[in-house]
Design an enzyme around this catalytic site. Structure first.
Site, PDB file in Angstrom:
ATOM      1  N   SER A 266       0.811  -1.214  -0.096  1.00 43.18           N
ATOM      2  CA  SER A 266      -0.015  -0.148   0.076  1.00 43.18           C
ATOM      3  C   SER A 266       0.751   1.091   0.057  1.00 43.18           C
ATOM      4  CB  SER A 266      -0.947   0.141   1.258  1.00 43.18           C
ATOM      5  OG  SER A 266      -0.199  -0.297   2.468  1.00 43.18           O
TER       6      SER A 266
ATOM      7  N   HIS B  36       1.697   4.582   4.911  1.00 42.25           N
ATOM      8  CA  HIS B  36       1.206   5.366   3.636  1.00 42.25           C
ATOM      9  C   HIS B  36       1.593   6.690   3.598  1.00 42.25           C
ATOM     10  CE1 HIS B  36      -2.744   2.473   4.732  1.00 42.25           C
ATOM     11  NE2 HIS B  36      -1.615   1.938   4.033  1.00 42.25           N
TER      12      HIS B  36
END
Length: 314
Positions: free
Chosen positions: A144, A195
């Site tokens: 991610s 992230h």
């Protein structure tokens, strides 16, 4: 290698179904390779997750640098894999066609390692700022972070678009920040620092020096040209040593800015004028390319006198 066993992986089955709906022939090669690698390592992990995840303690203090390569391509469960790879499928199709496969593969490789490094820096900063050593133990795994970086690139190369985040229409340039907060609020167990590291690396590429550094490092490889701005082979000539490089004439030089109908009309008038002038006007002057404009137009009386003089010479 330890093969995953146990329950049916519904997320994996749904992912394979989605890929089949898109069609393998419609997925660019590097994107397809990334999907295949992540699926393969989900089914056949190199090591258990605690031995491949990246953290300050494992990556920095214990010098387990191989985790920088292993952590992005391993996933916690089938739904983790599904959401990441569906996002990769869409972003890969968009970006690989624009950046070309070799450069896109280069980006994936560099981002995968660099995001792990930035992640450790962020966690180390939290340790110092909050005086909480537990952040050194936070161990991240999954693709991610790379996807957040690719999202920054996608928004950069496709500006002016609108993204839907939790039903809200957000300008694409802000969407990654809204998603960062939204995902952390909805799923507190996700890695906020991981992230954020992806977004920062994406910004380092689009707004910082990373792209130029990558180009400089790949300067010896002829296939690595400027990805977002493909070489314009009409802007200059290429040849053997000693060949004189020059910029060709523009289209305007050949047409004089005229439409096709105006070009045709001008050509007819030039042909008639040529016959009227007997070819004498341009004997010692090279005509320009294309639809040239005759010099000063003579009056009807002057043209009549020229015809009479030519008739007398005959």
């Amino acid at each position: 290698m330890q093969r995953r066993q146990g329950r049916v992986n519904a997320g994996l089955l749904l992912l394979l179904y989605q890929i089949s709906q898109v069609g393998l022939q419609n997925i660019p090669s590097v994107t397809l390779g990334v999907l295949a690698l992540n699926i393969f390592l989900f089914l056949n992990p190199v090591r258990p997750l605690p031995e491949v995840c990246i953290s300050v303690n494992e990556g920095f203090y214990r010098r387990n640098w191989q985790r920088l390569l292993l952590s992005p391509v391993h996933h916690a469960d089938d739904w983790h894999l599904y959401y990441n790879m569906i996002s990769m499928l869409w972003k890969g199709i968009m970006l690989e066609k624009k950046l070309k496969s070799i450069w896109f593969a280069y980006i994936i490789a560099v981002f995968s390692v660099l995001i792990g490094v930035v992640y450790m820096v962020l966690e180390f900063m939290l340790v110092k700022i909050l005086d909480d050593p537990s952040y050194e133990m936070n161990c991240a795994v999954g693709f991610s972070g790379v996807l957040f970086a690719l999202k920054v690139l996608n928004n950069h190369y496709n500006p002016g678009r609108v993204s839907s985040v939790l039903g809200l229409q957000i300008p694409s340039k802000y969407a990654c920040w809204v998603e960062l907060v939204a995902i952390h609020l909805i799923s507190p167990g996700t890695s906020f620092a991981g992230h954020l590291a992806g977004i920062l690396v994406g910004l380092m590429y689009t707004m910082g020096p990373l792209k130029n550094i990558m180009k400089a490092c790949a300067g010896g490889i002829s296939s690595f040209t400027d990805p977002a701005r493909p070489r314009d082979y009409y802007s200059e000539y290429y040849g053997y040593p000693g060949y004189q490089y020059r910029t060709p004439r523009s289209y305007y030089d050949y047409t004089g800015g005229l439409t096709e109908e105006e070009q045709l009309e001008r050509a007819v008038l030039n042909s008639l004028n040529e016959r009227d002038f007997g070819g004498a006007t341009y004997t010692n002057e090279r005509r320009p390319y294309g639809f040239w404009f005759p010099p000063e137009q003579h009056s009807e009386e002057e043209r009549r006198r020229q015809r009479l003089r030519r008739f007398e010479r005959q």
